[in-house]
Design a protein around this motif. Structure first.
Motif, PDB file in Angstrom:
ATOM      1  N   ALA A  18      23.430  34.833  44.417  1.00 44.81           N
ATOM      2  CA  ALA A  18      23.899  35.633  45.546  1.00 44.81           C
ATOM      3  C   ALA A  18      25.109  36.477  45.110  1.00 44.81           C
ATOM      4  N   GLY A  19      25.934  36.004  44.103  1.00 41.09           N
ATOM      5  CA  GLY A  19      27.038  36.798  43.655  1.00 41.09           C
ATOM      6  C   GLY A  19      26.920  37.745  42.418  1.00 41.09           C
ATOM      7  N   SER A  20      25.558  37.822  41.960  1.00 41.72           N
ATOM      8  CA  SER A  20      25.566  38.643  40.716  1.00 41.72           C
ATOM      9  C   SER A  20      25.370  40.071  41.017  1.00 41.72           C
ATOM     10  N   GLY A  21      25.246  40.500  42.151  1.00 40.82           N
ATOM     11  CA  GLY A  21      25.019  41.844  42.554  1.00 40.82           C
ATOM     12  C   GLY A  21      26.366  42.801  41.910  1.00 40.82           C
ATOM     13  N   GLU A  22      26.358  43.834  41.792  1.00 39.91           N
ATOM     14  CA  GLU A  22      27.412  44.671  41.297  1.00 39.91           C
ATOM     15  C   GLU A  22      28.534  44.809  42.282  1.00 39.91           C
ATOM     16  N   HIS A  23      27.935  44.781  43.791  1.00 39.82           N
ATOM     17  CA  HIS A  23      28.947  44.973  44.623  1.00 39.82           C
ATOM     18  C   HIS A  23      28.969  43.868  45.703  1.00 39.82           C
ATOM     19  N   ALA A  24      29.104  42.524  44.852  1.00 42.01           N
ATOM     20  CA  ALA A  24      29.147  41.194  45.879  1.00 42.01           C
ATOM     21  C   ALA A  24      30.468  40.602  45.550  1.00 42.01           C
ATOM     22  N   ALA A  25      31.059  40.049  46.241  1.00 40.34           N
ATOM     23  CA  ALA A  25      32.392  39.298  46.507  1.00 40.34           C
ATOM     24  C   ALA A  25      32.298  37.739  46.837  1.00 40.34           C
ATOM     25  N   PHE A  26      32.995  37.001  46.158  1.00 38.03           N
ATOM     26  CA  PHE A  26      32.956  35.628  46.636  1.00 38.03           C
ATOM     27  C   PHE A  26      34.018  35.577  47.461  1.00 38.03           C
ATOM     28  N   LEU A  27      33.848  34.761  48.870  1.00 39.38           N
ATOM     29  CA  LEU A  27      34.728  34.410  49.668  1.00 39.38           C
ATOM     30  C   LEU A  27      35.234  33.095  49.849  1.00 39.38           C
ATOM     31  N   ALA A  28      36.309  32.684  49.674  1.00 37.30           N
ATOM     32  CA  ALA A  28      36.933  31.173  49.966  1.00 37.30           C
ATOM     33  C   ALA A  28      37.659  31.160  51.010  1.00 37.30           C
ATOM     34  N   GLY A  29      39.149  31.075  50.798  1.00 38.54           N
ATOM     35  CA  GLY A  29      39.921  31.269  51.794  1.00 38.54           C
ATOM     36  C   GLY A  29      40.504  32.459  52.622  1.00 38.54           C
ATOM     37  N   GLY A  30      39.943  33.495  51.632  1.00 42.76           N
ATOM     38  CA  GLY A  30      40.017  34.807  52.397  1.00 42.76           C
ATOM     39  C   GLY A  30      41.567  35.344  52.429  1.00 42.76           C
ATOM     40  N   THR A  31      42.489  34.726  51.941  1.00 44.63           N
ATOM     41  CA  THR A  31      43.686  35.322  52.231  1.00 44.63           C
ATOM     42  C   THR A  31      43.957  36.709  51.503  1.00 44.63           C
ATOM     43  N   ASN A  32      43.450  36.867  50.516  1.00 48.05           N
ATOM     44  CA  ASN A  32      43.588  38.271  49.844  1.00 48.05           C
ATOM     45  C   ASN A  32      42.507  39.082  49.983  1.00 48.05           C
ATOM     46  N   LEU A  33      41.125  38.570  50.077  1.00 44.47           N
ATOM     47  CA  LEU A  33      39.854  39.555  50.256  1.00 44.47           C
ATOM     48  C   LEU A  33      39.931  40.130  51.527  1.00 44.47           C
ATOM     49  N   VAL A  34      39.905  39.275  52.256  1.00 40.50           N
ATOM     50  CA  VAL A  34      39.821  39.897  53.766  1.00 40.50           C
ATOM     51  C   VAL A  34      40.967  40.982  54.051  1.00 40.50           C
ATOM     52  N   ASP A  35      42.145  40.865  53.628  1.00 42.62           N
ATOM     53  CA  ASP A  35      43.172  41.882  53.625  1.00 42.62           C
ATOM     54  C   ASP A  35      42.713  42.939  53.034  1.00 42.62           C
ATOM     55  N   LEU A  36      42.234  43.084  51.870  1.00 39.11           N
ATOM     56  CA  LEU A  36      41.589  44.030  50.974  1.00 39.11           C
ATOM     57  C   LEU A  36      40.501  44.936  51.739  1.00 39.11           C
ATOM     58  N   MET A  37      39.709  43.838  52.282  1.00 41.45           N
ATOM     59  CA  MET A  37      38.528  44.558  53.064  1.00 41.45           C
ATOM     60  C   MET A  37      39.162  45.331  54.416  1.00 41.45           C
ATOM     61  N   LYS A  38      39.897  44.932  54.973  1.00 43.08           N
ATOM     62  CA  LYS A  38      40.608  45.436  56.199  1.00 43.08           C
ATOM     63  C   LYS A  38      41.367  46.980  55.850  1.00 43.08           C
ATOM     64  N   GLU A  39      41.673  46.965  54.675  1.00 49.03           N
ATOM     65  CA  GLU A  39      42.529  48.162  54.135  1.00 49.03           C
ATOM     66  C   GLU A  39      41.666  49.103  53.365  1.00 49.03           C
TER      67      GLU A  39
END
Length: 338
Positions: A18-39
């Motif tokens: 599922a994560g092998s696509g060019e525009h995929a991102a893994f989500l765990a705790g989300g303490t950084n990824l979610v912030d980056l997505m919001k911004e």
């Protein structure tokens, strides 16, 4: 935030697919990824929630070390008795970072892969080669008080924000990953990258690869160690300079082994083995501490507002070596510098 597809795989192989696509991102705790997505800095088209994966244990290894599951939280890692007793440098570094609430959510794998806190990286209206290759680096000649003094390039002067990773670098951990081409282990010194001409690449993960664990070696430096973090305020702040030191002293008091890693000064935790070798066989003291300090900061270059970090780093290394040699590690609750 843009629209995206969401997947919640039940096993590692499904997650890799599922994560092998060019525009995929893994989500765990989300303490950084979610912030980056919001911004609107991170714009994944596929979010792969890996929280159901069986990567939540801390296990003993046959060689005497420990394996930290990628989904073990930072808090659970720091308070694990095996970590506290055998790898107190790691526990101390984790407790120096973020806040209790964030440590309860953030995961070990996520901590490795968090992205820089450079102002320009987060502000989509400013130029940033890390966010948009070819735009330029707004921090060069701009507001750069928190930026790199070592290992930077004319493309990027951002720093890696992790405390935990500085300790892992000093402990010479290995990162276990799996991906479309199978499993592999990456020495921690090889995991993160300097910016060079490709500052958008933070690490050496290949497309679709997932961090599954962090392996700690049997040598633990449980007596003579310290994690010293210097910052603008005493909590919930990223390091201007941090130092992880681990020493092993012989019966005669001489240094048999030494590890030094710096945080807040480069695009990755900064180690110079040649600086550590200057300490081996020596009695702890100002002379050898200064020699090691100048070796590890050799080539440091300021950008104006951050030039103070060069001298700050040198003083911090000397102080940290003194703490470790004396067996008086920096407290992360009473944060007055010993």
């Amino acid at each position: 935030m843009i629209r995206f597809d969401y997947a919640r795989p039940a096993d590692v192989s499904e997650a890799v697919r599922a994560g092998s696509g060019e525009h995929a991102a893994f989500l765990a705790g989300g303490t950084n990824l979610v912030d980056l997505m919001k911004e609107n800095v991170a714009r994944p088209l596929q979010v792969v929630d890996i929280n159901r994966l069986p990567l939540t244990d801390i296990e003993a290894r046959e060689d005497g070390g420990l394996r930290l599951g990628a989904l073990v939280t930072n808090a659970a890692t720091a308070y694990d008795l095996r970590v506290q007793q055998r790898y107190p440098l790691l526990a101390s570094a984790i407790l120096a970072g973020a806040s209790p609430q964030l440590r309860n959510a953030a995961t070990n794998g996520g901590n490795l892969n968090q992205r820089t806190r450079c102002y320009y990286f987060y502000d989509v209206d400013t130029p940033c080669n890390k966010r948009n290759p070819g735009e330029g680096c707004g921090a060069i000649g701009g507001v750069n008080r928190i930026h790199a003094i070592l290992g930077a390039s004319d493309q990027c002067i951002a720093t890696h924000p992790s405390d935990m990773c500085v300790a892992l670098a000093a402990l010479e951990a290995h990162v276990q990953v799996t991906g479309p081409d199978g499993d592999r282990a990456i020495a921690f010194s090889d995991y993160h990258r300097l910016p060079g001409d490709e500052p958008w690449r933070d690490n050496t993960l290949r497309s679709g690869e997932l961090v599954t664990a962090i392996d700690l070696p049997a040598e633990n430096f449980s007596t003579h160690y310290t994690y010293l973090k210097l910052r603008d305020r005493l909590s919930y702040a990223f390091a201007l300079v941090s130092v992880a030191v681990a020493l092993r002293l012989g019966e005669d008091g001489r240094i048999e082994a030494a590890r030094i890693a710096l945080g807040g000064v480069a695009h990755k935790p900064w180690r110079v083995p040649a600086a550590e070798s200057l300490l081996q066989g020596e009695q702890p003291g100002e002379r050898v501490f200064q020699a090691a300090t100048h070796a590890i900061t050799e080539g440091a270059i300021g950008q104006g507002q951050n030039s103070f970090k060069i001298e700050l780093a040198r003083r911090a290394v000397v102080r940290a070596l003194g703490q470790a040699a004396a067996g008086t590690p920096q407290s992360q609750t009473d944060k007055r510098i010993a």
